[in-house]
Design a protein around this motif. Structure first.
Motif, PDB file in Angstrom:
ATOM      1  N   VAL A  97      33.651  52.889  48.892  1.00 56.62           N
ATOM      2  CA  VAL A  97      33.598  52.911  47.430  1.00 56.62           C
ATOM      3  C   VAL A  97      34.958  53.244  46.839  1.00 56.62           C
ATOM      4  O   VAL A  97      35.418  52.611  45.891  1.00 56.62           O
ATOM      5  N   HIS A  98      35.637  54.233  47.414  1.00 59.28           N
ATOM      6  CA  HIS A  98      36.948  54.630  46.895  1.00 59.28           C
ATOM      7  C   HIS A  98      37.967  53.511  47.053  1.00 59.28           C
ATOM      8  O   HIS A  98      38.745  53.233  46.149  1.00 59.28           O
ATOM      9  N   ARG A 100      37.435  50.278  47.325  1.00 56.23           N
ATOM     10  CA  ARG A 100      37.104  49.167  46.424  1.00 56.23           C
ATOM     11  C   ARG A 100      37.497  49.499  44.983  1.00 56.23           C
ATOM     12  O   ARG A 100      37.948  48.633  44.240  1.00 56.23           O
ATOM     13  N   ALA A 101      37.335  50.764  44.596  1.00 52.80           N
ATOM     14  CA  ALA A 101      37.713  51.165  43.242  1.00 52.80           C
ATOM     15  C   ALA A 101      39.218  51.040  43.037  1.00 52.80           C
ATOM     16  O   ALA A 101      39.678  50.536  42.005  1.00 52.80           O
ATOM     17  N   TRP A 102      40.003  51.487  44.038  1.00 58.13           N
ATOM     18  CA  TRP A 102      41.457  51.361  43.935  1.00 58.13           C
ATOM     19  C   TRP A 102      41.881  49.899  43.906  1.00 58.13           C
ATOM     20  O   TRP A 102      42.809  49.523  43.183  1.00 58.13           O
ATOM     21  N   PHE A 104      40.135  47.478  42.675  1.00 62.03           N
ATOM     22  CA  PHE A 104      39.796  46.979  41.344  1.00 62.03           C
ATOM     23  C   PHE A 104      40.853  47.385  40.336  1.00 62.03           C
ATOM     24  O   PHE A 104      41.317  46.553  39.533  1.00 62.03           O
ATOM     25  N   VAL A 105      41.256  48.645  40.361  1.00 65.15           N
ATOM     26  CA  VAL A 105      42.262  49.129  39.407  1.00 65.15           C
ATOM     27  C   VAL A 105      43.586  48.402  39.608  1.00 65.15           C
ATOM     28  O   VAL A 105      44.233  47.976  38.641  1.00 65.15           O
ATOM     29  N   ALA A 150      35.456  49.235  32.198  1.00 64.32           N
ATOM     30  CA  ALA A 150      35.174  49.062  33.622  1.00 64.32           C
ATOM     31  C   ALA A 150      36.291  49.666  34.476  1.00 64.32           C
ATOM     32  O   ALA A 150      36.034  50.274  35.522  1.00 64.32           O
ATOM     33  N   THR A 151      37.527  49.517  34.030  1.00 65.38           N
ATOM     34  CA  THR A 151      38.652  50.097  34.772  1.00 65.38           C
ATOM     35  C   THR A 151      38.596  51.616  34.760  1.00 65.38           C
ATOM     36  O   THR A 151      38.816  52.270  35.789  1.00 65.38           O
ATOM     37  N   ALA A 154      36.037  52.828  37.132  1.00 66.20           N
ATOM     38  CA  ALA A 154      36.494  52.772  38.523  1.00 66.20           C
ATOM     39  C   ALA A 154      37.264  54.038  38.890  1.00 66.20           C
ATOM     40  O   ALA A 154      37.125  54.564  40.002  1.00 66.20           O
ATOM     41  N   SER A 157      34.834  56.822  39.535  1.00 64.96           N
ATOM     42  CA  SER A 157      34.115  56.692  40.801  1.00 64.96           C
ATOM     43  C   SER A 157      34.900  57.242  41.991  1.00 64.96           C
ATOM     44  O   SER A 157      34.317  57.502  43.038  1.00 64.96           O
TER      45      SER A 157
END
Length: 247
Positions: A97-98, A100-102, A104-105, A150-151, A154, A157
């Motif tokens: 999860v972490h 994927r969040a990075w 995305f950002v 959304a950003t 992220a 999260s």
């Protein structure tokens, strides 16, 4: 107003919309009132795709006799975003999860630069009417509201505080300001480069929107292309351009 200032203005407006979109993340209850909830991302994707095609790529071809050069710039714009996206995923393939969040950002920061370039070039270009230029800016602004939120989400999260999440999302908006300034500067240096800048920016915008479309088509198959919100977004740009052309 000079090309550089017009580009900076366009980038500033689109960058500010990302920051405004992230504002609700500062509320303690994220499930509470959200001013951008009514803004549908599918509608925004339709607007972005149509604006890139009719307000950037179309004028690029019509303002020069070098169709090959414009096509090459268009292909480079598409390839740049695709390549950056592929590079990010290849360097960090983990599905945590972490991670994927990075990813995305980082992706948001990278694709906000050509969005700013597109808005700056469109608004400062002499070969595009001011009204059509504002249509491009408006399409990007509309898309940036839910994207900013959304950003910021992220960042939340991966354990960041709400303030850090907001400023992180705001930083992606700064990339659009930089892109807008660059778009204005490039168009101001020489008008001969304008068609290629427009084509590159249009290609980058299309690459971003197609990535979103393909992701959604995996869930809905071809039916996504007939969704009312997506079609309405694309038609809204076409109608605005028609109204502008009649005035």
């Amino acid at each position: 107003m000079g090309s550089a200032l017009m580009g900076l203005l366009a980038g500033g407006i689109t960058g500010l919309s990302t920051m405004l979109g992230a504002l609700p993340i500062l509320k303690n209850k994220t499930t509470g009132w959200n001013p951008w909830r009514s803004l549908n991302l599918d509608f925004a994707i339709g607007m972005m795709l149509a604006a890139a095609a009719f307000n950037l790529i179309g004028p690029a071809y019509s303002s020069t006799h070098s169709s090959f050069g414009v096509s090459l710039a268009l292909a480079l714009g598409v390839a740049s975003i695709y390549g950056l996206s592929h590079l990010i995923h290849s360097v960090s393939p983990s599905e945590s999860v972490h991670r994927r969040a990075w990813l995305f950002v980082t992706a948001m920061m990278l694709h906000n630069l050509p969005e700013g370039l597109a808005s700056g070039a469109a608004l400062s270009a002499d070969s595009i009417s001011a009204a059509n230029g504002w249509t491009v800016v408006g399409a990007i602004v509309f898309q940036n509201f839910p994207e900013g939120l959304a950003t910021a989400a992220a960042f939340l999260s991966i354990g960041m505080s709400r303030k850090v999440a907001f400023f992180g999302a705001a930083l992606t908006g700064v990339m659009e300001i930089l892109g807008g300034a660059l778009g204005g500067i490039f168009t101001g240096i020489t008008s001969a480069s304008l068609p290629f800048i427009l084509a590159f920016a249009g290609g980058a915008m299309i690459s971003v929107t197609l990535e979103e479309i393909f992701a959604k088509m995996k869930e809905t198959r071809m039916t996504y292309l007939w969704q009312k919100q997506f079609v309405a977004g694309a038609l809204s740009v076409i109608v605005m351009n028609w109204i502008i052309g009649q005035s």
